[in-house]
Scaffold this active site. Structure first.
Site, short mmCIF file in Angstrom:
data_model
loop_
_atom_site.label_atom_id
_atom_site.label_comp_id
_atom_site.label_asym_id
_atom_site.label_seq_id
_atom_site.Cartn_x
_atom_site.Cartn_y
_atom_site.Cartn_z
N TYR A 113 64.93 69.87 80.23
CA TYR A 113 65.47 69.08 79.20
C TYR A 113 66.65 69.55 78.49
O TYR A 113 67.62 68.89 78.38
CB TYR A 113 64.27 69.06 77.89
CG TYR A 113 64.80 68.53 76.66
CD1 TYR A 113 65.22 69.75 75.90
CD2 TYR A 113 64.69 67.27 76.34
CE1 TYR A 113 65.73 69.14 74.52
CE2 TYR A 113 65.45 66.89 74.86
CZ TYR A 113 65.71 67.90 74.28
OH TYR A 113 66.05 67.60 72.88
N1 NDP Z 1 62.87 65.64 66.30
C1 NDP Z 1 63.68 66.69 66.46
O1 NDP Z 1 63.52 67.81 65.54
C2 NDP Z 1 65.01 66.89 67.35
C3 NDP Z 1 65.45 65.72 68.07
N2 NDP Z 1 66.45 65.73 68.75
C4 NDP Z 1 67.20 64.77 69.60
O2 NDP Z 1 67.41 63.63 68.40
C5 NDP Z 1 66.75 62.34 68.99
C6 NDP Z 1 65.79 61.78 68.28
O3 NDP Z 1 64.75 62.63 68.10
P1 NDP Z 1 63.14 61.96 67.61
O4 NDP Z 1 63.27 60.99 66.93
O5 NDP Z 1 62.27 63.05 67.61
O6 NDP Z 1 63.02 61.17 69.39
P2 NDP Z 1 61.64 60.67 69.88
O7 NDP Z 1 61.01 61.69 70.70
O8 NDP Z 1 60.66 60.05 68.67
O9 NDP Z 1 62.13 59.78 70.86
C7 NDP Z 1 63.02 58.79 70.57
C8 NDP Z 1 62.60 57.59 71.63
O10 NDP Z 1 63.01 57.72 72.51
C9 NDP Z 1 62.45 56.72 73.33
N3 NDP Z 1 62.12 56.94 74.98
C10 NDP Z 1 61.63 57.98 75.33
N4 NDP Z 1 61.83 57.99 77.06
C11 NDP Z 1 62.34 56.60 77.01
C12 NDP Z 1 62.67 55.88 78.27
N5 NDP Z 1 62.26 56.30 79.45
N6 NDP Z 1 63.28 54.75 78.20
C13 NDP Z 1 63.65 54.26 76.92
N7 NDP Z 1 63.20 54.83 75.92
C14 NDP Z 1 62.70 56.05 75.95
C15 NDP Z 1 60.96 56.41 72.81
O11 NDP Z 1 60.56 55.20 72.94
P3 NDP Z 1 59.29 54.57 72.71
O12 NDP Z 1 58.75 55.22 71.50
O13 NDP Z 1 59.36 53.24 72.45
O14 NDP Z 1 58.44 54.89 73.78
C16 NDP Z 1 61.12 57.31 71.50
O15 NDP Z 1 60.70 56.31 70.45
C17 NDP Z 1 66.46 62.57 70.40
O16 NDP Z 1 67.45 62.20 71.47
C18 NDP Z 1 66.03 64.11 70.36
O17 NDP Z 1 66.28 64.61 71.68
C19 NDP Z 1 67.22 67.01 69.10
C20 NDP Z 1 66.65 68.13 68.48
C21 NDP Z 1 65.62 68.03 67.46
N1 LIG Z 2 62.98 63.53 72.23
C1 LIG Z 2 62.77 64.54 71.55
N2 LIG Z 2 63.67 65.88 71.50
C2 LIG Z 2 63.02 66.56 70.94
C3 LIG Z 2 62.02 66.67 69.85
C4 LIG Z 2 61.39 65.66 69.77
O1 LIG Z 2 60.42 65.39 68.93
N3 LIG Z 2 61.79 64.51 70.62
N4 LIG Z 2 61.98 67.82 69.11
C5 LIG Z 2 62.69 68.81 69.47
C6 LIG Z 2 62.22 69.99 68.33
O2 LIG Z 2 62.37 69.54 66.95
C7 LIG Z 2 62.85 71.33 68.64
O3 LIG Z 2 64.14 71.18 68.35
C8 LIG Z 2 62.02 72.32 67.48
O4 LIG Z 2 60.92 72.45 67.58
C9 LIG Z 2 63.67 69.08 70.24
N5 LIG Z 2 64.02 67.80 70.79
#
Ligand code: NDP
Ligand SMILES: Nc1nc2c(c(=O)[nH]1)N=C([C@H](O)[C@@H](O)CO)CN2
Length: 240
Positions: free
Chosen positions: A152
């Protein structure tokens, strides 16, 4: 729809993507989102005029089908926000090749192919509206790597590198930037011990919530001068 020049948000059916879609509708933008899973949020988004497109970026065909649907409906795109992501750990899989390919397919190939396919639409919006943007949502782990999400993290580093290449390729008509969160919001399965450990990694030991990401996206869309850069949303983690 052909006369609209919307903001495209991938993965807009939950969490950060959904919060961003709602905020940008409120700000007056036309918004298109992609979703993979038909969630309860979709009808409400459609109610406020969001065009919701089902797309799975885990295959090349899924990416190509999505590109065709956009090209058939729009002649311009104000912005593309590459938010779609799967946070998968090596602990969950047996086939590491499948994991690495999947991470790079979703986080690197899909944004790469979509950016190149929609260059004319972004330039049309820039000419008509004065500016266009690409925003790659990366991750703090681009800087430091990860113990349990190695594939990842490597793919998010690939996505971060796309910001360098595309900011040079698309200047001066399109700005291209990254947003690198550390922790934005926990997941339902995260237990108390995990949450306490995660919070201690930052100087500001808290779960900021998705609005921190929304604010950064709103800033980048309003900026007229930032490109090729990363907004680090990490609560001072780099100094701990
Ligand atoms: N949450 C956090 O604390 C952190 C988040 N991030 C980044 O920020 C962004 C938002 O995070 P977060 O809201 O938690 O994200 P999520 O884990 O909720 O993923 C966002 C969306 O990505 C979609 N997705 C996953 N796989 C696919 C695929 N193969 N094709 C199309 N869509 C896909 C999912 O769609 P569906 O639900 O419709 O299946 C999901 O709703 C992400 O890029 C994440 O990596 C980075 C660091 C920390
Ligand atoms: N697609 C996602 N990416 C990440 C997620 C997630 O929920 N969906 N969450 C993290 C975590 O918050 C991590 O940063 C600390 O626990 C990272 N990326």
């Amino acid at each position: 729809m052909l006369n609209k020049m919307p903001v495209l948000i991938t993965g807009g059916a939950q969490r950060l993507g959904l919060a961003c879609a709602k905020a940008l509708v409120s700000d007056g933008y036309d918004v298109v989102i992609t979703y993979r899973t038909k969630r309860e949020s979709i009808p409400a988004l459609e109610e406020v005029g969001v065009h919701c497109i089902q797309a799975d970026f885990s295959t090349h065909k899924g990416v190509e089908n999505f590109i065709q649907e956009i090209l058939e409906n729009y002649q311009g795109l104000r912005a593309i926000i590459h938010n779609a992501s799967e946070w998968q750990t090596e602990k969950e899989v047996t086939d590491l090749a499948v994991l690495m390919e999947k991470m790079w397919q979703i986080h690197v190939f899909a944004p790469y192919r979509i950016n190149l396919a929609f260059e004319p639409l972004l330039c049309a919006a820039s000419e008509s509206l004065g500016m266009a943007d690409i925003i790659h949502i990366t991750d703090y782990v681009v800087e430091k790597g990860s113990d349990n999400h190695i594939a990842y993290a490597s793919s998010k580093a690939g996505l971060a590198n796309l910001t360098h290449s595309f900011s040079k390729r698309f200047a001066p008509h399109v700005k291209v930037n990254s947003i690198a969160p550390s922790l934005l919001m926990f997941n339902e399965q995260d237990d108390i011990e995990y949450k306490q450990k995660a919070r201690k990694k930052m100087l500001l030991s808290k779960e900021p919530g998705e609005q921190e990401g929304v604010l950064s996206i709103q800033y980048l869309l309003r900026s007229r001068y930032m490109t090729g850069r990363t907004l680090s949303l990490d609560g001072g983690r780099h100094l701990v």
